[in-house]
Design a protein around this motif. Structure first.
Motif, mmCIF file in Angstrom:
data_model
loop_
_atom_site.group_PDB
_atom_site.id
_atom_site.type_symbol
_atom_site.label_atom_id
_atom_site.label_comp_id
_atom_site.label_asym_id
_atom_site.label_seq_id
_atom_site.Cartn_x
_atom_site.Cartn_y
_atom_site.Cartn_z
ATOM 1 N N ILE A 42 0.841 -1.206 0.000
ATOM 2 C CA ILE A 42 0.000 0.000 0.000
ATOM 3 C C ILE A 42 0.873 1.251 0.000
ATOM 4 O O ILE A 42 0.483 2.291 -0.534
ATOM 5 C CB ILE A 42 -0.968 -0.014 1.205
ATOM 6 N N VAL A 43 2.071 1.155 0.543
ATOM 7 C CA VAL A 43 3.006 2.288 0.564
ATOM 8 C C VAL A 43 3.291 2.776 -0.854
ATOM 9 O O VAL A 43 3.570 3.952 -1.071
ATOM 10 C CB VAL A 43 4.317 1.873 1.274
ATOM 11 N N ASN A 44 3.188 1.902 -1.843
ATOM 12 C CA ASN A 44 3.476 2.249 -3.232
ATOM 13 C C ASN A 44 2.321 2.958 -3.932
ATOM 14 O O ASN A 44 2.428 3.279 -5.110
ATOM 15 C CB ASN A 44 3.858 1.005 -4.024
ATOM 16 N N CYS A 45 1.238 3.201 -3.234
ATOM 17 C CA CYS A 45 0.104 3.922 -3.822
ATOM 18 C C CYS A 45 0.336 5.429 -3.735
ATOM 19 O O CYS A 45 1.120 5.908 -2.919
ATOM 20 C CB CYS A 45 -1.187 3.578 -3.074
ATOM 21 N N SER A 46 -0.389 6.187 -4.557
ATOM 22 C CA SER A 46 -0.285 7.643 -4.507
ATOM 23 C C SER A 46 -1.024 8.165 -3.271
ATOM 24 O O SER A 46 -1.788 7.441 -2.629
ATOM 25 C CB SER A 46 -0.873 8.257 -5.774
ATOM 26 N N GLU A 51 -5.559 7.927 0.599
ATOM 27 C CA GLU A 51 -6.688 8.622 1.229
ATOM 28 C C GLU A 51 -7.988 7.899 0.921
ATOM 29 O O GLU A 51 -8.841 7.718 1.803
ATOM 30 C CB GLU A 51 -6.756 10.059 0.720
ATOM 31 N N CYS A 52 -8.145 7.445 -0.304
ATOM 32 C CA CYS A 52 -9.337 6.696 -0.704
ATOM 33 C C CYS A 52 -9.451 5.396 0.090
ATOM 34 O O CYS A 52 -10.543 5.043 0.567
ATOM 35 C CB CYS A 52 -9.282 6.421 -2.205
ATOM 36 N N LEU A 53 -8.338 4.685 0.258
ATOM 37 C CA LEU A 53 -8.362 3.433 1.024
ATOM 38 C C LEU A 53 -8.611 3.697 2.506
ATOM 39 O O LEU A 53 -9.227 2.872 3.192
ATOM 40 C CB LEU A 53 -7.040 2.681 0.850
ATOM 41 N N ALA A 75 -2.929 1.228 5.619
ATOM 42 C CA ALA A 75 -3.522 2.372 4.918
ATOM 43 C C ALA A 75 -3.698 3.544 5.883
ATOM 44 O O ALA A 75 -3.423 4.702 5.526
ATOM 45 C CB ALA A 75 -4.866 1.979 4.304
ATOM 46 N N SER A 76 -4.127 3.274 7.116
ATOM 47 C CA SER A 76 -4.306 4.334 8.111
ATOM 48 C C SER A 76 -2.978 4.996 8.477
ATOM 49 O O SER A 76 -2.873 6.217 8.537
ATOM 50 C CB SER A 76 -4.952 3.773 9.377
ATOM 51 N N ILE A 77 -1.972 4.193 8.716
ATOM 52 C CA ILE A 77 -0.653 4.734 9.085
ATOM 53 C C ILE A 77 -0.068 5.548 7.933
ATOM 54 O O ILE A 77 0.474 6.633 8.146
ATOM 55 C CB ILE A 77 0.295 3.593 9.515
ATOM 56 N N CYS A 78 -0.186 5.033 6.719
ATOM 57 C CA CYS A 78 0.332 5.766 5.553
ATOM 58 C C CYS A 78 -0.390 7.100 5.395
ATOM 59 O O CYS A 78 0.228 8.118 5.073
ATOM 60 C CB CYS A 78 0.166 4.944 4.281
ATOM 61 N N PHE A 79 -1.688 7.097 5.646
ATOM 62 C CA PHE A 79 -2.461 8.342 5.541
ATOM 63 C C PHE A 79 -2.039 9.328 6.629
ATOM 64 O O PHE A 79 -1.816 10.511 6.359
ATOM 65 C CB PHE A 79 -3.959 8.044 5.653
ATOM 66 N N GLN A 80 -1.916 8.853 7.869
ATOM 67 C CA GLN A 80 -1.557 9.728 8.984
ATOM 68 C C GLN A 80 -0.144 10.276 8.862
ATOM 69 O O GLN A 80 0.106 11.449 9.142
ATOM 70 C CB GLN A 80 -1.697 8.968 10.304
ATOM 71 N N ASN A 84 3.760 7.775 1.063
ATOM 72 C CA ASN A 84 3.196 7.300 -0.193
ATOM 73 C C ASN A 84 4.273 7.284 -1.260
ATOM 74 O O ASN A 84 5.414 7.644 -1.002
ATOM 75 C CB ASN A 84 2.000 8.166 -0.619
ATOM 76 N N SER A 85 3.900 6.893 -2.454
ATOM 77 C CA SER A 85 4.888 6.764 -3.529
ATOM 78 C C SER A 85 5.446 8.114 -3.975
ATOM 79 O O SER A 85 6.524 8.178 -4.549
ATOM 80 C CB SER A 85 4.273 6.056 -4.736
ATOM 81 N N GLU A 86 4.740 9.187 -3.705
ATOM 82 C CA GLU A 86 5.173 10.519 -4.121
ATOM 83 C C GLU A 86 6.046 11.200 -3.073
ATOM 84 O O GLU A 86 6.628 12.238 -3.329
ATOM 85 C CB GLU A 86 3.944 11.396 -4.391
ATOM 86 N N HIS A 87 6.126 10.605 -1.911
ATOM 87 C CA HIS A 87 6.809 11.226 -0.776
ATOM 88 C C HIS A 87 8.252 10.726 -0.682
ATOM 89 O O HIS A 87 8.504 9.529 -0.666
ATOM 90 C CB HIS A 87 6.060 10.892 0.519
#
Length: 158
Positions: A42-46, A51-53, A75-80, A84-87
């Motif tokens: 999931i880390v590889n998502c934009s 945010e959608c997940l 998904a929650s940790i990546c959002f918080q 993400n892939s752009e970071h």
């Protein structure tokens, strides 16, 4: 991994049959699927996809709750954390990696320069040896072309 599925996102569920999370989304008139075997993928998502997940919770059966919630937690940790892939991660390791990369590049260039010099000296040495051999051959040829002297003729006849 496909990116920007958030525009046509339909749902995501945990499949106990294949032990993976399946993201379903629509592109024009076609329904597509993304299969996630590992929650960390999931880390590889934009950022928008994560945010959608995060907003749309994963669907699962009661007996698969533990496995499915692993995907949701990532998904929650990546959002918080904004991962993400752009970071570009900012950490001490990133700085060390850059320094090591520069050091390795410098070492590689130094080795190439040393090899280039070594090749040049080898070629130069071979050229000198060929020149010496040519000079020796020329001396021998000149010596053979000379007429023998009188005292040498007497020695030859004995």
């Amino acid at each position: 991994m496909e990116q920007n599925f958030h525009e046509g996102f339909l749902c995501w569920v945990y499949s106990c049959m294949s032990t993976e999370a399946v993201i379903t989304y629509k592109v024009e008139n076609e329904v597509r699927y993304i299969h996630l075997y590992d929650p960390l993928s999931i880390v590889n998502c934009s950022a928008k996809d994560i945010e959608c997940l995060f907003v749309n919770k994963i669907g699962y059966k009661a007996e698969d709750k533990d496995q499915a919630l692993q995907f949701q937690k990532v998904a929650s940790i990546c959002f918080q954390k904004g991962t993400n892939s752009e970071h570009m991660w900012s950490s001490k390791w990133r700085k060390i990696e850059k320094e090591e990369l520069l050091k390795a590049e410098k070492d590689r260039k130094a080795r190439e320069e040393k090899d280039k010099i070594a090749r040049y000296t080898v070629v130069q040495r071979l050229a000198e040896e060929e020149k010496k051999a040519a000079q020796e051959k020329e001396k021998l040829t000149k010596a053979l072309l000379k007429k023998p002297k009188r005292h040498e003729e007497k020695l030859k006849s004995l």
